[in-house]
Design a protein around this motif. Structure first.
Motif, PDB file in Angstrom:
ATOM      1  N   VAL A 152     -11.414   1.565   1.482  1.00 46.59           N
ATOM      2  CA  VAL A 152     -11.593   0.885   0.159  1.00 46.59           C
ATOM      3  C   VAL A 152     -10.579   1.474  -0.879  1.00 46.59           C
ATOM      4  O   VAL A 152     -10.728   2.800  -0.981  1.00 46.59           O
ATOM      5  N   ILE A 153     -10.023   0.637  -1.693  1.00 40.71           N
ATOM      6  CA  ILE A 153      -9.475   0.987  -2.699  1.00 40.71           C
ATOM      7  C   ILE A 153     -10.276   0.520  -3.902  1.00 40.71           C
ATOM      8  O   ILE A 153     -10.304  -0.834  -4.136  1.00 40.71           O
ATOM      9  N   ALA A 154     -10.746   0.957  -4.884  1.00 43.42           N
ATOM     10  CA  ALA A 154     -11.493   0.617  -5.831  1.00 43.42           C
ATOM     11  C   ALA A 154     -11.595   1.606  -7.286  1.00 43.42           C
ATOM     12  O   ALA A 154     -10.989   2.595  -7.033  1.00 43.42           O
ATOM     13  N   THR A 155     -12.020   0.929  -8.311  1.00 48.59           N
ATOM     14  CA  THR A 155     -12.110   1.624  -9.441  1.00 48.59           C
ATOM     15  C   THR A 155     -12.831   2.991  -9.666  1.00 48.59           C
ATOM     16  O   THR A 155     -14.120   2.673  -8.877  1.00 48.59           O
ATOM     17  N   ARG A 156     -12.515   4.123 -10.098  1.00 49.34           N
ATOM     18  CA  ARG A 156     -13.487   5.109  -9.975  1.00 49.34           C
ATOM     19  C   ARG A 156     -13.804   5.372 -11.545  1.00 49.34           C
ATOM     20  O   ARG A 156     -12.872   5.947 -12.234  1.00 49.34           O
ATOM     21  N   ARG A 182       0.394   1.652  -1.374  1.00 48.25           N
ATOM     22  CA  ARG A 182       1.662   2.412  -0.690  1.00 48.25           C
ATOM     23  C   ARG A 182       1.151   3.754  -0.262  1.00 48.25           C
ATOM     24  O   ARG A 182       1.562   4.453   0.600  1.00 48.25           O
ATOM     25  N   GLU A 183       0.316   4.520  -1.330  1.00 47.95           N
ATOM     26  CA  GLU A 183      -0.292   5.772  -0.814  1.00 47.95           C
ATOM     27  C   GLU A 183      -0.951   5.959   0.225  1.00 47.95           C
ATOM     28  O   GLU A 183      -1.035   6.851   1.172  1.00 47.95           O
ATOM     29  N   LEU A 184      -1.891   4.870   0.458  1.00 48.38           N
ATOM     30  CA  LEU A 184      -2.724   4.797   1.626  1.00 48.38           C
ATOM     31  C   LEU A 184      -2.004   4.526   2.879  1.00 48.38           C
ATOM     32  O   LEU A 184      -2.041   5.245   4.034  1.00 48.38           O
ATOM     33  N   ALA A 185      -0.920   3.712   2.768  1.00 52.01           N
ATOM     34  CA  ALA A 185       0.020   3.481   3.700  1.00 52.01           C
ATOM     35  C   ALA A 185       0.629   4.979   4.347  1.00 52.01           C
ATOM     36  O   ALA A 185       1.035   5.087   5.667  1.00 52.01           O
TER      37      ALA A 185
END
Length: 280
Positions: A152-156, A182-185
């Protein structure tokens, strides 16, 4: 492939032609679900004492503008600002408990059957599925878990002493989504040129540009024009259904148990914190 799902001849969810790991990145609101995930929980939040009837009306109006419009930068920013003001001072554990307890009631009827099928196709093709949303992680993560997403990429939102401050640590929006992808990749070793991305919003053009296979879902005029110019696929999702109706019987019990455990844990944390505040 269900030909009624797409208006473009580009193959969807085909097996990767690379040995490197690949992923499929999905926007959430109006791509997987036919509503705004951030405002879908307004009623249970009101029942839990977090919202007043007046704030629910304001939030519903903001959602109406979001759904009726093209979700451009100004509209999305207005909704973000409204929600940031609204959650200031909320107890994080209580929010997590409410989301877990009412997840199916709030989200189930709005899940696109086509999106769920496409997620399954990508998993069968060996790809990770990543949900990328501007909504808060406390809301997105339980939804992603039920959908079977891998990341998951979401607002924190910023938190102090278990309460939301109203500030944002990371806003998963626009170019920030592309940066996080890109960071997760880099972390997971994904070959982005062989990966996929799906979104309904013109503000997610940076996200769609990050991968080799971009798809515009239920695109408005602006996104459709960009998609045609870039050679991206065009998909139409039109069948909102209850999520549990699409989950295999063998996994349905796991889904229900996962939500129940999450609700129990979040409720326990909230009760402990409330007792400590009363004793202080």
């Amino acid at each position: 492939m269900d030909d009624s799902r797409t208006t473009d001849a580009t193959p969807v969810a085909v097996p990767p032609d690379t040995d490197a790991p690949t992923a499929a990145f999905f926007d959430l609101d109006k791509t997987i679900i036919a509503t705004s995930s951030a405002t879908a929980f307004s009623r249970p939040f009101m029942a839990g004492g977090l919202l007043t009837r007046r704030s629910v009306i304001r939030t519903a109006y903001a959602q109406l503008l979001y759904l009726a419009g093209g979700a451009d930068e100004a509209q999305t920013e207005r909704l973000r600002a409204q929600l940031s003001r609204m959650v200031t001072g909320w107890d994080v554990a209580q929010v997590s408990s409410i989301v877990a307890e009412t997840l199916h009631e709030s989200i189930d009827p709005a899940v696109y059957a086509e999106a769920v099928a496409l997620i399954e196709e990508h998993h069968e093709a060996g790809r990770d599925v990543v949900i990328v949303s501007a909504s808060g992680s406390e809301i997105v993560e339980p939804i992603a878990a039920v959908l079977g997403a891998d990341h998951v990429i979401a607002t924190r939102m910023a938190v102090l002493d278990g309460l939301y401050t109203g500030e944002i640590d990371f806003y998963a929006y626009g170019e920030n989504k592309a940066t996080a992808i890109r960071e997760l990749a880099a972390e997971r070793g994904y070959d982005l040129a062989a990966s996929y991305a799906y979104s309904d919003s013109i503000t997610d053009v940076p996200m769609l540009e990050t991968v080799g296979h971009g798809f515009a879902v239920n695109a408005d005029r602006a996104l459709r024009r960009v998609a045609v110019e870039r050679g991206w696929g065009l998909l139409t999702f039109s069948r909102p259904v209850a999520l549990l109706s699409l989950v295999r019987p063998s996994t349905r019990s796991v889904v229900v148990a996962t939500v129940a455990v999450a609700a129990g844990c979040a409720l326990a944390v909230w009760l402990v914190r409330r007792a400590r505040r009363r004793a202080a």
